[in-house]
Design a protein around this motif. Structure first.
Motif, short mmCIF file in Angstrom:
data_model
loop_
_atom_site.label_atom_id
_atom_site.label_comp_id
_atom_site.label_asym_id
_atom_site.label_seq_id
_atom_site.Cartn_x
_atom_site.Cartn_y
_atom_site.Cartn_z
N SER A 187 0.70 -1.51 -0.07
CA SER A 187 -0.07 0.12 0.12
C SER A 187 0.92 1.30 -0.15
O SER A 187 0.45 2.15 -0.72
CB SER A 187 -0.84 -0.03 1.15
N VAL A 188 1.85 1.38 0.75
CA VAL A 188 2.75 2.57 0.83
C VAL A 188 3.44 2.64 -0.56
O VAL A 188 3.67 3.85 -0.96
CB VAL A 188 3.86 2.15 1.91
N ILE A 189 4.07 1.67 -1.06
CA ILE A 189 4.57 1.86 -2.37
C ILE A 189 3.57 2.11 -3.46
O ILE A 189 3.97 3.08 -4.40
CB ILE A 189 5.32 0.23 -2.87
N ALA A 239 3.84 5.46 -5.59
CA ALA A 239 3.70 5.66 -7.23
C ALA A 239 2.98 6.45 -7.67
O ALA A 239 3.27 7.27 -8.48
CB ALA A 239 3.46 3.95 -7.57
N LEU A 240 1.71 6.27 -7.16
CA LEU A 240 0.56 7.42 -7.53
C LEU A 240 1.19 9.04 -7.46
O LEU A 240 0.96 9.66 -8.20
CB LEU A 240 -0.58 7.19 -6.88
N VAL A 241 1.56 9.33 -6.30
CA VAL A 241 2.28 10.41 -6.15
C VAL A 241 3.29 11.03 -6.95
O VAL A 241 3.14 12.03 -7.47
CB VAL A 241 2.68 10.68 -4.60
N ALA A 263 15.80 -7.24 0.80
CA ALA A 263 16.71 -6.40 1.82
C ALA A 263 16.27 -5.05 1.46
O ALA A 263 16.30 -4.08 2.21
CB ALA A 263 18.15 -6.39 1.71
N ASP A 264 15.77 -4.75 0.19
CA ASP A 264 15.50 -3.25 -0.18
C ASP A 264 14.16 -2.80 0.51
O ASP A 264 13.79 -1.70 0.45
CB ASP A 264 15.44 -3.21 -1.77
N LEU A 265 13.12 -3.86 0.82
CA LEU A 265 11.95 -3.70 1.69
C LEU A 265 12.37 -3.04 2.90
O LEU A 265 11.26 -2.31 3.40
CB LEU A 265 11.32 -4.76 1.68
N THR A 266 13.64 -2.68 3.39
CA THR A 266 13.93 -1.94 4.41
C THR A 266 14.28 -0.56 4.24
O THR A 266 14.60 0.13 5.23
CB THR A 266 14.99 -2.80 5.31
N LEU A 267 14.41 -0.29 3.00
CA LEU A 267 14.63 1.25 2.55
C LEU A 267 13.61 2.02 3.16
O LEU A 267 12.47 1.61 3.30
CB LEU A 267 14.90 1.35 1.14
N LYS A 268 14.11 3.48 3.23
CA LYS A 268 13.20 4.53 3.30
C LYS A 268 12.42 4.57 1.93
O LYS A 268 12.89 4.19 0.78
CB LYS A 268 13.76 5.56 3.52
N ILE A 269 11.11 5.05 1.89
CA ILE A 269 10.44 5.17 0.76
C ILE A 269 10.96 6.30 -0.18
O ILE A 269 10.84 5.82 -1.30
CB ILE A 269 8.88 5.43 1.12
N GLU A 270 11.71 7.14 0.44
CA GLU A 270 12.38 7.92 -0.58
C GLU A 270 13.38 7.14 -1.33
O GLU A 270 13.69 7.55 -2.66
CB GLU A 270 12.99 9.02 0.35
N SER A 303 0.00 -7.39 -2.17
CA SER A 303 -0.71 -6.53 -3.39
C SER A 303 -1.39 -5.24 -2.90
O SER A 303 -1.75 -5.59 -1.52
CB SER A 303 -1.65 -7.44 -4.05
N ALA A 304 -1.77 -4.48 -3.48
CA ALA A 304 -2.37 -3.25 -2.96
C ALA A 304 -3.13 -2.52 -4.29
O ALA A 304 -2.51 -2.73 -5.61
CB ALA A 304 -1.62 -2.14 -2.27
N ARG A 305 -4.16 -1.77 -4.05
CA ARG A 305 -4.77 -0.85 -5.31
C ARG A 305 -5.03 0.18 -4.72
O ARG A 305 -5.72 0.55 -3.68
CB ARG A 305 -5.99 -1.52 -5.56
N GLU A 306 -4.49 1.55 -5.31
CA GLU A 306 -4.79 2.72 -4.71
C GLU A 306 -5.28 3.76 -5.64
O GLU A 306 -4.95 3.72 -6.82
CB GLU A 306 -3.50 3.20 -4.11
#
Length: 403
Positions: free
Chosen positions: A9-11, A15-17, A87-94, A357-360
């Motif tokens: 959901s965060v990703i 992506a939409l932003v 391991a990249d899932l532990t990155l900051k979203i930025e 999965s997620a849908r935004e």
């Protein structure tokens, strides 16, 4: 503070932003559909505004309400697929955005905006000199002038220019604006507001290649006009012509032409303008063995009533003039009211078994993300998908500016 595990959901939201922030033409078209659209599956029906004529005197004179419509079909599913280490899932979203999402959204943006720019071939109003870059204020102003003649509302007018036209116009803008505005234009490609147009430049502007135009084309038969009742859902009709070179490909979808002595009228006042009505070819056309061709055109030729758009029907043997040099490509810059074009998106279903999965949905855009783990490589396989459709819903609110 340790980084948090990123969720789908965060990703998807990020992506939409990113997609929204990087939009060019796509944020300059109509995307708000809740009130004026009827949805059936993947098709959206757009209701066109009703027009009336004015009564003279006190005697009641009823007019039929003829509400036209057009449809937008969401058939374009696009996406970007990539893999990354878990391991990249532990990155900051930025950080995740910079590595993966920004490039992915950039690719999707170019596809969507390329499709929007490709809607030029549904627009018949055209100005400029084919083969000459519009590089002056006067050259640019010809487009909003045409919109004025066609009674297009003066609010929410937009302009999308190819880099040649954009940089040329930018040179004139720096003499008209304060230094800060000029600097923004240089840095962001946002050309600001000129002549009431919100301008931008983009490499996604399409080039149109004119057909061969082989022969001396003429209207074959008088009184080839129709009514709004018959054409209100398509705004198209067939035009019978002759004089072409026999058995040859003569016209390309998107070609624009005029007919001798068929002048445009102002849609609001019905006053005849000094501009010949322009028509656009809706499909590639070839002449038959004797040089005849029936052309599907827009707009439909309507000579009376609330939806009148020309002063008279074409005469038999009236000359047809196609814009541009045969078999030559010209950039198709666009100047238009925001409601001329539409971008429609619809949330995609999440299939069963897609646990990660997620849908935004955000501001008229919808994005789906699905990811799966590959145990053999310790990598996360990810796909981002978007379902959309584009359409020139009111092409009469737009004008092509030839480059």
């Amino acid at each position: 503070m340790p980084n948090e595990i990123l969720t789908p959901s965060v990703i998807a939201k990020e992506a939409l932003v990113l997609l929204e922030n990087k939009l060019g033409m796509a944020k300059r078209v109509h995307r708000n559909y809740q009130n004026e659209f009827a949805k059936v599956g993947d098709t959206v029906t757009v209701r066109k505004p009703v027009r009336f004529t004015t009564r003279s005197g006190a005697t009641y004179s009823a007019q039929d309400v003829q509400e036209g419509s057009t449809t937008v079909t969401m058939t374009d599913q696009i996406g970007v697929d990539f893999e990354f280490q878990t391991a990249d899932l532990t990155l900051k979203i930025e950080q995740f955005s910079e590595r993966y999402l920004a490039p992915a959204m950039s690719a999707m943006i170019h596809k969507v905006e390329g499709d929007l720019c490709g809607l030029y071939n549904q627009v018949w109003n055209s100005v400029g000199t084919p083969g000459t870059t519009p590089a002056t204020f006067a050259a640019l102003a010809a487009a909003p002038l045409r919109l004025d003649l066609m009674a297009v509302p003066t609010d929410m007018r937009m302009g999308v220019l190819d880099p040649n036209a954009g940089w040329s116009i930018l040179g004139t803008q720096t003499a008209l604006y304060m230094q800060g505005k000029a600097q923004e234009a240089y840095e962001d490609g946002e050309l600001g507001s000129i002549a009431g147009l919100n301008l931008m430049q983009t490499q996604n502007v399409k080039a149109h290649t004119v057909g061969t135009k082989a022969g001396t084309c003429l209207v074959n038969g008088a009184s080839q006009n129709t009514t709004y009742t018959l054409t209100r859902t398509t705004n198209t009709q067939s035009l019978i012509t002759d004089g072409w070179t026999a058995s040859s490909a003569i016209l390309k979808k998107g070609d624009v032409f005029t007919i001798a002595n068929v002048f445009a009228v102002n849609p609001a006042t019905k006053q005849v303008t000094t501009v010949l009505q322009q028509f656009v070819v809706n499909a590639d056309i070839s002449a038959d063995g004797t040089g005849n061709a029936t052309i599907n055109i827009s707009p439909a030729i309507i000579t009376s009533g609330a939806y009148q758009n020309v002063n008279a029907a074409p005469a038999d043997n009236a000359a047809i003039t196609v814009l541009g040099t045969a078999s030559t490509a010209y950039p198709q810059n666009l100047v238009y009211h925001k409601n001329a074009f539409a971008l429609v998106t619809r949330p995609l279903e999440i299939p069963q078994g897609a646990s990660w999965s997620a849908r935004e949905t955000y501001n008229g855009l919808s994005m789906r993300i699905i990811s799966d783990y590959d145990i053999s490589t310790d990598r996360q396989k990810t796909r981002l998908d978007m379902l959309y459709g584009v359409k020139a819903i009111y092409p009469d609110l737009a004008c092509r500016l030839f480059g």
